[in-house]
Write a protein that holds these residues in place. Structure first.
Motif, PDB file in Angstrom:
ATOM      1  N   UNK A 151       0.188  -1.081  -0.182  1.00  0.00           N
ATOM      2  CA  UNK A 151       0.147  -0.033   0.069  1.00  0.00           C
ATOM      3  C   UNK A 151       0.693   1.346  -0.046  1.00  0.00           C
ATOM      4  N   UNK A 152       0.535   2.402  -0.323  1.00  0.00           N
ATOM      5  CA  UNK A 152       1.842   3.205  -1.148  1.00  0.00           C
ATOM      6  C   UNK A 152       1.219   4.201   0.501  1.00  0.00           C
TER       7      UNK A 152
ATOM      8  N   UNK B 123      12.026  -0.714  11.247  1.00  0.00           N
ATOM      9  CA  UNK B 123      10.294  -1.168  10.303  1.00  0.00           C
ATOM     10  C   UNK B 123      10.345   0.275  10.434  1.00  0.00           C
ATOM     11  N   UNK B 124       9.796  -0.050   8.800  1.00  0.00           N
ATOM     12  CA  UNK B 124       9.190   1.315   7.875  1.00  0.00           C
ATOM     13  C   UNK B 124       7.872   1.026   7.826  1.00  0.00           C
ATOM     14  N   UNK B 125       7.031   2.030   7.877  1.00  0.00           N
ATOM     15  CA  UNK B 125       5.609   1.632   7.542  1.00  0.00           C
ATOM     16  C   UNK B 125       5.291   2.343   6.659  1.00  0.00           C
ATOM     17  N   UNK B 126       4.378   1.725   5.657  1.00  0.00           N
ATOM     18  CA  UNK B 126       3.460   2.027   4.250  1.00  0.00           C
ATOM     19  C   UNK B 126       3.317   3.893   4.437  1.00  0.00           C
ATOM     20  N   UNK B 127       3.961   4.127   3.530  1.00  0.00           N
ATOM     21  CA  UNK B 127       3.798   6.380   3.363  1.00  0.00           C
ATOM     22  C   UNK B 127       4.827   6.733   4.181  1.00  0.00           C
ATOM     23  N   UNK B 128       6.091   6.053   5.132  1.00  0.00           N
ATOM     24  CA  UNK B 128       6.907   6.980   5.723  1.00  0.00           C
ATOM     25  C   UNK B 128       8.134   7.191   4.229  1.00  0.00           C
TER      26      UNK B 128
ATOM     27  N   UNK C   1       8.513   3.517  -3.421  1.00  0.00           N
ATOM     28  CA  UNK C   1       8.050   3.581  -4.720  1.00  0.00           C
ATOM     29  C   UNK C   1       8.760   5.441  -4.473  1.00  0.00           C
TER      30      UNK C   1
ATOM     31  N   UNK D 189       8.746   9.196  -5.664  1.00  0.00           N
ATOM     32  CA  UNK D 189       7.068  10.315  -5.760  1.00  0.00           C
ATOM     33  C   UNK D 189       7.510  11.736  -6.133  1.00  0.00           C
TER      34      UNK D 189
ATOM     35  N   UNK E  13       9.605   6.474  -0.631  1.00  0.00           N
ATOM     36  CA  UNK E  13       8.134   5.783   0.313  1.00  0.00           C
ATOM     37  C   UNK E  13       8.049   5.293   0.804  1.00  0.00           C
ATOM     38  N   UNK E  14       7.920   4.421   1.717  1.00  0.00           N
ATOM     39  CA  UNK E  14       7.797   2.633   1.731  1.00  0.00           C
ATOM     40  C   UNK E  14       6.379   2.575   0.858  1.00  0.00           C
ATOM     41  N   UNK E  15       6.636   1.209   0.454  1.00  0.00           N
ATOM     42  CA  UNK E  15       5.314   0.858   0.302  1.00  0.00           C
ATOM     43  C   UNK E  15       4.115  -0.265   0.962  1.00  0.00           C
ATOM     44  N   UNK E  16       4.925  -0.654   1.689  1.00  0.00           N
ATOM     45  CA  UNK E  16       4.879  -1.698   2.803  1.00  0.00           C
ATOM     46  C   UNK E  16       5.334  -1.786   3.914  1.00  0.00           C
ATOM     47  N   UNK E  17       4.389  -2.896   5.016  1.00  0.00           N
ATOM     48  CA  UNK E  17       5.633  -1.981   6.291  1.00  0.00           C
ATOM     49  C   UNK E  17       7.084  -3.430   5.700  1.00  0.00           C
TER      50      UNK E  17
ATOM     51  N   UNK F 135       7.770  -8.688   6.862  1.00  0.00           N
ATOM     52  CA  UNK F 135       8.306  -9.498   7.799  1.00  0.00           C
ATOM     53  C   UNK F 135       6.260 -10.288   7.731  1.00  0.00           C
ATOM     54  N   UNK F 136       5.474  -9.813   7.387  1.00  0.00           N
ATOM     55  CA  UNK F 136       3.889 -10.477   7.215  1.00  0.00           C
ATOM     56  C   UNK F 136       3.995 -10.867   6.097  1.00  0.00           C
TER      57      UNK F 136
END
Lengths: 233, 240
Positions: free
Chosen positions: A145-146, B11-16, B31, B33, B38-42, B57-58
């Motif tokens: 998810x973006x 650990x990174x979170x989507x949108x970070x 990805x 922008x 940015x991070x596109x997944x956890x 990780x999951x």
């Protein structure tokens, strides 16, 4: 006589206390818990998994399916009949539409991601709490998810612009306007906008700004919940 | 000027936001922008030179060509078998790929694999529509009979196998069980007695739970030594 002070003593731009957790449901692929004031939502994500009946499948991209459900004694009045109703079906649909823009579903064509949102207790703002919990659960499930979404209700009670209305405020005798909104964090893209009541154009712009600020705070809490789970793991 | 905003192995979170500027390249799970990445997944951020990548990780298993998986036969087709791969997609094992011997057309396919049988197989092809083909031709690929199966997080499979299979052989030495690990998160354990199998299962669960804490091998070793009743056997059996 207007509304000089909020019932629970909050400032106009202050939300109720928020708590969030990730990975609360063991057998789900991903899960999240979001509590704002007395409103509490659990979200469980299953999938990507095979989708049947076959005609629902999309060969281009995966399908997102949301299910919003209020538990029997989660309302403030009578027993709520759980299961699909006119209201819960609509809320399932808007939740789906609020979440779909952030998901990259093209990674799993012909499959489905199921999101189940359960509300053990509610005090207004349940669709927003559900979306916040679902956003945590989807990230926890490792789905591409973006960004994350955060949702909040904001509006007007009597003549005051406030954020995060409680049930008592929503049913204020001098009338209240409740606008549910959800924002994609980085772009501030609006993915949910529902209103009950009336506002002027200028007021709406102002309320949206308040909601954006609140969503930034929610996003922070969502991120911390996810990091906490995986850091500890 | 490029600037990294997050440290490696966090650990990174989507949108970070991970990095700004054009000095870094987005890879798997990230990805770009405008001029930011940015991070596109956890997941766990991995930096390889200029390339930013996220290690998941999951999440569920997604079939990938070249993976060795453990699958369950669910259906017998005219020309092969349909198998469950523990993912969103089923796979097809064709007659041609099923065994080294020639299978006559119209032969009774249940002689080879029955519904409910588990097989160790290799993913040979995945189409864009996620139609998966598997093969039984290759070293170590076979039907699995007896023993027990357990489910683990597919992203923890490398930890269970260890560097060059070190973790698996450690468990084998202490329990004298046969262990096969599929990329799809299914593990097959077969031993001489139930106690040994149970110990193996416990050890694997322990690895899955504590994969992220440093000193994993030592802890597993200690755990096995204090719990196993038999003396560690040096690897003598040919079984992998």
């Amino acid at each position: 006589m207007a509304y000089p002070k909020r019932f629970d003593g909050r400032k106009n731009d202050e939300m109720r206390p928020i708590e969030a957790k990730a990975g609360v449901i063991k057998r789900a692929d991903g899960s999240g818990w979001f509590k704002i004031g007395k409103t509490e939502a659990y979200a469980a994500v299953y999938g990507p998994r095979a989708l049947y009946p076959r005609f629902l499948q999309d060969p281009e991209k995966g399908v997102l399916r949301c299910n919003y459900n209020m538990m029997p004694f989660s309302g403030s009045g009578d027993r709520v009949r759980p299961g699909p109703s006119r209201r819960s079906k609509e809320l399932s649909m808007v939740t789906e539409k609020a979440l779909r823009p952030i998901l990259n579903l093209s990674e799993f064509p012909n499959a489905v991601v199921d999101v189940f949102i359960e509300l053990p207790q509610t005090d207004a703002g349940s669709r927003c709490a559900g979306i916040c919990a679902a956003s945590i659960a989807l990230a926890d499930a490792g789905i591409s998810m973006k960004d994350m979404v955060a949702a909040i209700g904001a509006g007007k009670v009597s003549d005051q612009k406030v954020v995060d209305l409680s049930y008592a405020e929503e049913s204020h005798e001098e009338g209240a306007t409740d606008i549910a909104m959800s924002f994609v964090h980085n772009t501030k893209e609006l993915t949910l906008l529902q209103m009950d009541g009336d506002v002027s154009k200028e007021e709406l712009a102002e309320i949206m700004e308040m909601a954006k600020k609140a969503c930034d705070q929610i996003n922070e809490i969502q991120r911390n919940a996810l990091k906490e789970k995986f850091q500890a793991e | 000027m490029g600037e990294l905003l997050v440290k490696e192995k966090t650990i990174v979170v989507p949108g970070e936001e991970l990095a700004s500027g054009m000095d870094f390249l987005p890879s798997h799970g990230t990805y770009r922008e405008n001029d930011k990445i940015y991070a596109g997944k956890l997941g766990l951020l991995n930096i390889d030179g200029k390339v930013l990548k996220i290690v998941s990780l999951s999440g569920r298993y997604l079939p990938k060509s070249g993976d060795t998986i453990i699958a369950k036969v669910t259906e017998i087709l005219m020309t092969g078998w349909r198998v469950d791969t523990n993912s969103a997609y089923e796979a097809v094992l064709s007659m041609k790929e099923a065994s080294s011997e020639f299978i006559q057309r119209g032969a009774d396919l249940t002689k080879y694999y029955e519904i409910g049988d588990y097989v160790m197989a290799k993913v040979v092809n995945v189409t864009s529509q996620k139609l998966v083909d598997i093969s039984m031709k290759g070293p170590g690929l076979r039907k699995l009979s007896g023993g027990r199966f357990l489910n683990v997080n597919t992203h923890k499979v490398p930890r269970i196998i260890g560097k060059q299979g070190s973790m698996v052989s450690l468990i084998k030495q202490h329990t004298n069980c046969k262990i096969l690990v599929g990329q799809n998160g299914l593990v097959w354990v077969s031993g001489e007695n139930p106690d040994a199998e149970l110990l193996t299962v416990k050890a694997i669960k322990k690895i899955e739970l504590e994969a992220h804490i440093p000193g994993l091998t030592d802890r597993i070793k200690k755990f096995l030594e204090s719990n196993s009743t038999q003396k560690p056997v040096e690897q003598s059996q040919g079984e992998q």
